[in-house]
Design an enzyme around this catalytic site. Structure first.
Site, PDB file in Angstrom:
ATOM      1  N   GLU A  60     -47.094  17.889  -5.680  1.00 17.62           N
ATOM      2  CA  GLU A  60     -48.063  17.555  -6.730  1.00 17.62           C
ATOM      3  C   GLU A  60     -49.196  18.583  -6.771  1.00 17.62           C
ATOM      4  O   GLU A  60     -49.720  18.973  -5.730  1.00 17.62           O
ATOM      5  CB  GLU A  60     -48.652  16.165  -6.454  1.00 17.62           C
ATOM      6  CG  GLU A  60     -49.577  15.669  -7.552  1.00 17.62           C
ATOM      7  CD  GLU A  60     -50.258  14.338  -7.195  1.00 17.62           C
ATOM      8  OE1 GLU A  60     -50.316  13.989  -6.001  1.00 17.62           O
ATOM      9  OE2 GLU A  60     -50.725  13.655  -8.125  1.00 17.62           O
ATOM     10  N   LYS A 114     -47.939  11.828 -15.214  1.00  9.59           N
ATOM     11  CA  LYS A 114     -48.128  10.751 -14.226  1.00  9.59           C
ATOM     12  C   LYS A 114     -48.567   9.449 -14.894  1.00  9.59           C
ATOM     13  O   LYS A 114     -49.563   9.403 -15.599  1.00  9.59           O
ATOM     14  CB  LYS A 114     -49.185  11.220 -13.227  1.00  9.59           C
ATOM     15  CG  LYS A 114     -49.482  10.315 -12.055  1.00  9.59           C
ATOM     16  CD  LYS A 114     -50.384  11.080 -11.060  1.00  9.59           C
ATOM     17  CE  LYS A 114     -50.838  10.252  -9.891  1.00  9.59           C
ATOM     18  NZ  LYS A 114     -51.574  11.094  -8.903  1.00  9.59           N
ATOM     19  N   CYS A 168     -46.588  10.961  -7.369  1.00  9.45           N
ATOM     20  CA  CYS A 168     -47.499  10.452  -6.325  1.00  9.45           C
ATOM     21  C   CYS A 168     -47.692   8.926  -6.337  1.00  9.45           C
ATOM     22  O   CYS A 168     -46.791   8.195  -5.951  1.00  9.45           O
ATOM     23  CB  CYS A 168     -48.831  11.179  -6.419  1.00  9.45           C
ATOM     24  SG  CYS A 168     -49.832  10.982  -4.912  1.00  9.45           S
TER      25      CYS A 168
END
Lengths: 416, 416
Positions: B146, B221, B258
């Site tokens: 990330e 995300k 994440c």
């Protein structure tokens, strides 16, 4: 390894040698935790435990001291007895809400060839001292294993085992109601249910018995396996009770029966309805699921900010008539070793060690239910979950003409 | 333990002593797998691995032999290099679809006080030999960590770090497009994105670069943490790209960035859209999440019948200006040790060991994508999932006047 344990594994001295690895064989170790504890230097064991049991900040789970009478019962009736306390922060505006919770795992008692009523009553009598030990230990909420009144006979696909089904208020419930009253204890009793009000149909059901001996309600298993010997769809259908949460005197509990643990949405729904403790009474064998056993329940506890109690039965159950499993194995009369290993998971990613893989057992844990909301506040999973996206997506997915969101690489030449 | 590693942990000899436990200290062990391997007798290690890595039926993951040039790069540039092969059954009607997949974890290269452009370019140059090693090893699909072009500066809440955001076709993408073409390799590049077409807003985005160097697409995300130092909502908002699956030349992939790994519904949606490999490029520190690291990705792989590649960055990043984290800790200039430990999970509950907790690394795995459908057929999770229940429940839950399904124990006297 799956086939070593037969009847009487819970009391046969001949089996004792297999339970540790003192004999040089590794096959029969009692639990991963004890194996590592016996094999690693203390400082290494501590670090390994930190990762495996999620014991962050160097905080080991404290053992709970239990009354001598509980240990006496454990010793006399040869069952594993372990007890731990989870950590939670003190709050300023709420008192701690500490609940003592128990899980019981056990093998059956008589051979599957014995008369049905004898088989059932022998299990009831076997359970009694373990339940009494829970009572003596001050357990507030106790959960038994899936279909605890009978061998896990669904593998046979013989319909005669249906006789062991009971109505919600049947003999096993009455047996537990008495013990619930005596010990002022909530008892969750997973049985094969005979639904006499709906055409005598069968369900895989958990009966929730209140600490006054009353029946608070029931929940019927939502997801049915069709895997190898676990073709349970022969016997009963998908539950029709939704995802109920039962507000007992000691906390809000729910029951995710066995195969339902593979379904994150099932865990989620109990959480959305407000469960603080979810039990997962199971029956599962080593070859199929043992590596998943330590993952799914802990993930559910983390993702849904509640405690989970995982229970699996013990031993290898041999049936009179061999059966095939539909996956090419030769016919066989048992479907492997139920590996026990019952344990608790907490929303902060910690967990207890597991009970024995071979012995009956009672696992006890003190848990402050305040920890659930503390973890919700810390991680914010509920608030960041964007449920609207998923409600919409599942509604679209259900349509037969659903089209997945896929982007093709236009530079690649795709074969027709 | 979280605070020992500072800059240069990837090349400083002074750090070497900490990496094993040869020095008697347990704090700096490289990985759980290596710690156990070094501490346990072979037969005990084998049984522990069976449980911890999900290696059922006694099948160990076979190491893959890589070309000498890959090891030469690993040795010269001091990065961990491991490679394993997952098992799948041979099928009668489909050829195996074996894909070689790589994950890269790394620390930053220059101090965070260096000029921004120097910091970024130093990381690019650091990554090049690791990507070349992946290319030399025949990796088909590679995923970076990330926000790989920068320190994980979101903890500082200083807006100047926004300067490091790049448009989808910016410098880092062009750098990787060249390497993708050269190695005929799909590369997933998670960056801080500057969306020039929508008011120069920021996103946490993965760019999917095809093996011809083309941009196949992007994913933003979906779920943003608001935890401790990870208050990333200061910088960017929840993604608006849904749950895309990218059909690359080598397989159907998706990216769960994440914090999205804590959301089972996020994993589920990528699965419903047909992903066969889902990458989880992350940045997370030991004190917060290490005990969860081996649980969530494996659970996702099991529940959704796909492979998962988990990546976490390396080292402790020290920022020029101390910051507070809103949870009462004194001000501090770093937010702990990023513990690496990148690894692969498979749908059959097996997983690889993890890369180092201290060193840059490249993890490679061969995976037969046929295993995904094999597990769907074996366990039947998709068919037993009862999505209709959950579409309906989520729709109800979204309403402000949602009432949870709770049954009160009527025998208990409830306080008002």
């Amino acid at each position: 390894m799956e086939k070593e344990e037969k009847f009487g594994n819970d009391n046969g001295e001949a089996q004792e040698e297999k339970k540790g690895f003192k004999d040089g064989s590794i096959c029969g170790f009692e639990s991963l935790d004890r194996l590592l504890n016996a094999s690693l230097k203390p400082e290494v064991f501590q670090e390994v435990s930190r990762l495996l049991l999620g014991l962050n900040c160097g905080r080991a789970l404290e053992p709970i001291s239990l009354p001598e009478s509980a240990f006496a019962l454990s010793s006399k009736h040869d069952f594993d007895l372990q007890a731990f306390c989870f950590h939670a922060d003190k709050e300023l505006l709420r008192e701690p809400r500490i609940v003592r919770v128990g899980l019981i795992q056990n093998s059956i008692s008589l051979p599957t060839t014995a008369p049905f009523l004898d088989q059932k009553r022998a299990i009831l009598q076997k359970l009694k001292p373990i339940i009494d030990a829970a009572g003596a230990s001050g357990v507030n909420i106790l959960c038994l294993q899936e279909a605890w009144t009978m061998p896990f006979a669904f593998c046979t696909r013989e319909k005669r085992w249906c006789e062991l089904a009971e109505p919600i208020d049947g003999e096993s419930t009455r047996f537990l109601q008495d013990l619930a009253r005596r010990h002022n204890m909530v008892i969750v009793s997973p049985i094969l249910e005979r639904d006499v009000n709906h055409g005598e149909t069968l369900w895989n059901t958990a009966v929730i018995i209140g600490n006054h001996g009353n029946i608070i309600g029931k929940h019927r298993k939502n997801h049915i396996p069709r895997v190898g010997d676990f073709n349970e769809s022969t016997y009963y259908m998908e539950g029709n009770t939704g995802h109920p949460v039962f507000q007992t005197a000691y906390g809000k509990i729910a029951i995710n029966i066995c195969y339902g643990r593979h379904h994150p949405l099932n865990w989620l729904a109990f959480g959305l309805n407000g469960a603080e403790i979810v039990f997962n009474p199971s029956a599962t064998v080593g070859e199929l699921s043992e590596p998943m056993w330590s993952i799914e329940a802990r993930n559910a506890a983390i993702a849904n900010s509640y405690y989970v109690g995982s229970i699996n039965r013990i031993g290898t159950e041999i049936f009179p008539n061999p059966f095939t499993s539909g996956d090419g194995k030769p016919q066989h009369a048992d479907f492997g070793h139920f590996y026990g290993s019952s344990y608790f998971s907490a929303p902060d990613a910690s967990c207890t060690p597991s009970l024995s893989r071979y012995k009956d057992g009672l696992m006890i844990s003190d848990m402050d239910l305040n920890l659930c909301r503390q973890l919700k506040d810390k991680w914010g999973f509920r608030m960041t979950a964007r449920y609207d996206l998923y409600a919409e997506m599942l509604a679209r997915y259900l349509k037969p003409d659903f089209e997945p969101q896929v982007y093709m690489d236009v530079k690649t030449v795709w074969k027709a």
